[in-house]
Design an enzyme around this catalytic site. Sequence first.
Site, mmCIF file in Angstrom:
data_model
loop_
_atom_site.group_PDB
_atom_site.id
_atom_site.type_symbol
_atom_site.label_atom_id
_atom_site.label_comp_id
_atom_site.label_asym_id
_atom_site.label_seq_id
_atom_site.Cartn_x
_atom_site.Cartn_y
_atom_site.Cartn_z
ATOM 1 C CE LYS A 80 2.929 43.212 94.468
ATOM 2 N NZ LYS A 80 4.014 43.840 93.727
ATOM 3 N N GLY A 179 -0.383 56.578 82.502
ATOM 4 C CA GLY A 179 -0.216 56.568 83.955
ATOM 5 C C GLY A 179 0.962 57.401 84.406
ATOM 6 N N GLY A 181 1.932 58.220 87.540
ATOM 7 C CA GLY A 181 2.056 58.059 88.992
ATOM 8 C C GLY A 181 3.524 58.065 89.379
ATOM 9 C CG HIS A 182 4.674 56.767 93.331
ATOM 10 N ND1 HIS A 182 3.374 56.429 93.641
ATOM 11 C CD2 HIS A 182 5.114 57.556 94.334
ATOM 12 C CE1 HIS A 182 3.048 56.990 94.783
ATOM 13 N NE2 HIS A 182 4.079 57.687 95.226
ATOM 14 C CB VAL A 183 6.708 53.909 87.761
ATOM 15 C CG1 VAL A 183 7.710 53.466 86.700
ATOM 16 C CG2 VAL A 183 6.821 53.019 88.993
HETATM 17 P P1 NAD Z 1 0.822 54.785 91.084
HETATM 18 O O1 NAD Z 1 -0.442 54.384 91.732
HETATM 19 O O2 NAD Z 1 1.691 55.790 91.718
HETATM 20 O O3 NAD Z 1 0.531 55.304 89.600
HETATM 21 C C1 NAD Z 1 -0.404 54.754 88.740
HETATM 22 C C2 NAD Z 1 -0.993 55.905 87.966
HETATM 23 O O4 NAD Z 1 -1.834 55.405 86.933
HETATM 24 C C3 NAD Z 1 -1.861 56.831 88.815
HETATM 25 O O5 NAD Z 1 -1.465 58.166 88.623
HETATM 26 C C4 NAD Z 1 -3.275 56.576 88.302
HETATM 27 O O6 NAD Z 1 -4.092 57.717 88.394
HETATM 28 C C5 NAD Z 1 -3.000 56.215 86.865
HETATM 29 N N1 NAD Z 1 -4.027 55.437 86.181
HETATM 30 C C6 NAD Z 1 -4.824 54.456 86.659
HETATM 31 N N2 NAD Z 1 -5.612 53.981 85.680
HETATM 32 C C7 NAD Z 1 -5.307 54.682 84.551
HETATM 33 C C8 NAD Z 1 -5.767 54.649 83.213
HETATM 34 N N3 NAD Z 1 -6.709 53.816 82.810
HETATM 35 N N4 NAD Z 1 -5.227 55.509 82.331
HETATM 36 C C9 NAD Z 1 -4.262 56.383 82.697
HETATM 37 N N5 NAD Z 1 -3.785 56.452 83.965
HETATM 38 C C10 NAD Z 1 -4.296 55.613 84.872
HETATM 39 O O7 NAD Z 1 1.629 53.407 90.816
HETATM 40 P P2 NAD Z 1 3.154 53.244 90.438
HETATM 41 O O8 NAD Z 1 3.922 52.939 91.653
HETATM 42 O O9 NAD Z 1 3.571 54.355 89.556
HETATM 43 O O10 NAD Z 1 3.098 51.886 89.599
HETATM 44 C C11 NAD Z 1 2.588 51.874 88.286
HETATM 45 C C12 NAD Z 1 2.557 50.433 87.786
HETATM 46 O O11 NAD Z 1 3.870 49.889 87.811
HETATM 47 C C13 NAD Z 1 1.697 49.475 88.613
HETATM 48 O O12 NAD Z 1 1.138 48.502 87.761
HETATM 49 C C14 NAD Z 1 2.698 48.809 89.527
HETATM 50 O O13 NAD Z 1 2.264 47.535 89.962
HETATM 51 C C15 NAD Z 1 3.883 48.703 88.601
HETATM 52 N N6 NAD Z 1 5.149 48.619 89.294
HETATM 53 C C16 NAD Z 1 5.523 49.614 90.134
HETATM 54 C C17 NAD Z 1 6.728 49.533 90.795
HETATM 55 C C18 NAD Z 1 7.226 50.625 91.683
HETATM 56 O O14 NAD Z 1 8.409 50.629 92.017
HETATM 57 N N7 NAD Z 1 6.395 51.577 92.057
HETATM 58 C C19 NAD Z 1 7.536 48.389 90.617
HETATM 59 C C20 NAD Z 1 7.126 47.392 89.719
HETATM 60 C C21 NAD Z 1 5.923 47.526 89.068
#
Ligand code: NAD
Length: 348
Positions: A80, A179, A181-183
Amino acid sequence: MVFEHIERYGDHEQIVFFHEPSVNLKGIIAIHSTTLGPALGGCRMWPYASEKEALVDVLKLSRGMTYKAAAAGLEQGGGKSVIIYDPKNKTPELFKAFGRFINSLNGAYITAEDVGTSVEDMRYIRESTPFVTGLPEKLGGSGDPSPFTAQSTLVGMKAAVAHKLKQNSLKDLKVAIQGMGHVGVYLAKYLLEEGCQLSISDIFEKKVLQFKEKHPQVKIVHHEKIYDEECDVFSPCALGAVINPKTLKRLKCSIIAGAANNQLDTSETEDIIRERSILYAPDFVINAGGVISVFVESKGRYSKEEVQDRISNIYNVLKEIFSISEKDGKNATDVAIDIADKRIKEKC
Ligand code: NAD
């Protein structure tokens, strides 16, 4: 101080600190294991409060990637990287410089997207090194890994529901997503297709409002109140350490199954989860969809069928983990680590 942390958070093969002041680039690459293959893992950009915080994060995340790849049956190691910077200010030059540091490791580490970095950023890294995945589809890459992470989270949720609630459908189940976000957004769409009732939260109100505009049936919950939401499944899809003794007291769910990395504040928290008869799907197993996609991309010929087959298999992996956990009275994460360790030792 640095070595204390390194010892505490696992037996890493290599840790590289990099700094290019001309483009404000400062960060760390942690290679935890290359036993099963090159160390693949995303690049997180975050305005860490301290260098110590960044170091601890990259050490924990890279170790998790080793387990994630091994448990998912990939011929791939774990690594990472973190860049200490506010993603709002990122520039192409910063990523091109980062690519040069990656290149100097001759393929021991392969990067991809993570929190704070995007498919477009991978394109700039590609200008300096071939050791990058999650590239735009127009460049032969697999694009954003988030939909695949959401798919594996859905598959894992189904395995948890089958084990705990003894039902094969998610229809009418209540799921609370932390959350959007993307996922989180992809997962929410998939869950609506399955007929779930959704409560959604995010620290940015705009994100939940945007989703509700298209899907008026969802319930918006304030991000500080999401832990109190009555639901079948609580799904952490934001940042880590959100499940801790304080938040656990408030949870009213049967299952915790979400995409966020390092959801538990400490491993002891999982003892409390089991005492409360909540089923926990180990994060590094359920969220492996994204890494499966970039792994298939890194092999040179991207096959959507292979990605789907490998993601579907997470159902069986989790069912096995839940069964052993129940039979042996062990935490699910420990069972998952045992399975991953066994694969790594067999290769040594
Ligand atoms: P992202 O940054 O797009 O989304 C995260 C979201 O969480 C954001 O919209 C943010 O505003 C929100 N957030 C932050 N703190 C918060 C809280 N206390 N309460 C509510 N919402 C909150 O990230 P992502 O890519 O969607 O990833 C989300 C999680 O999944 C992360 O922990 C990441 O490490 C993990 N993950 C992501 C992937 C991937 O393919 N993107 C793969 C494996 C793991």
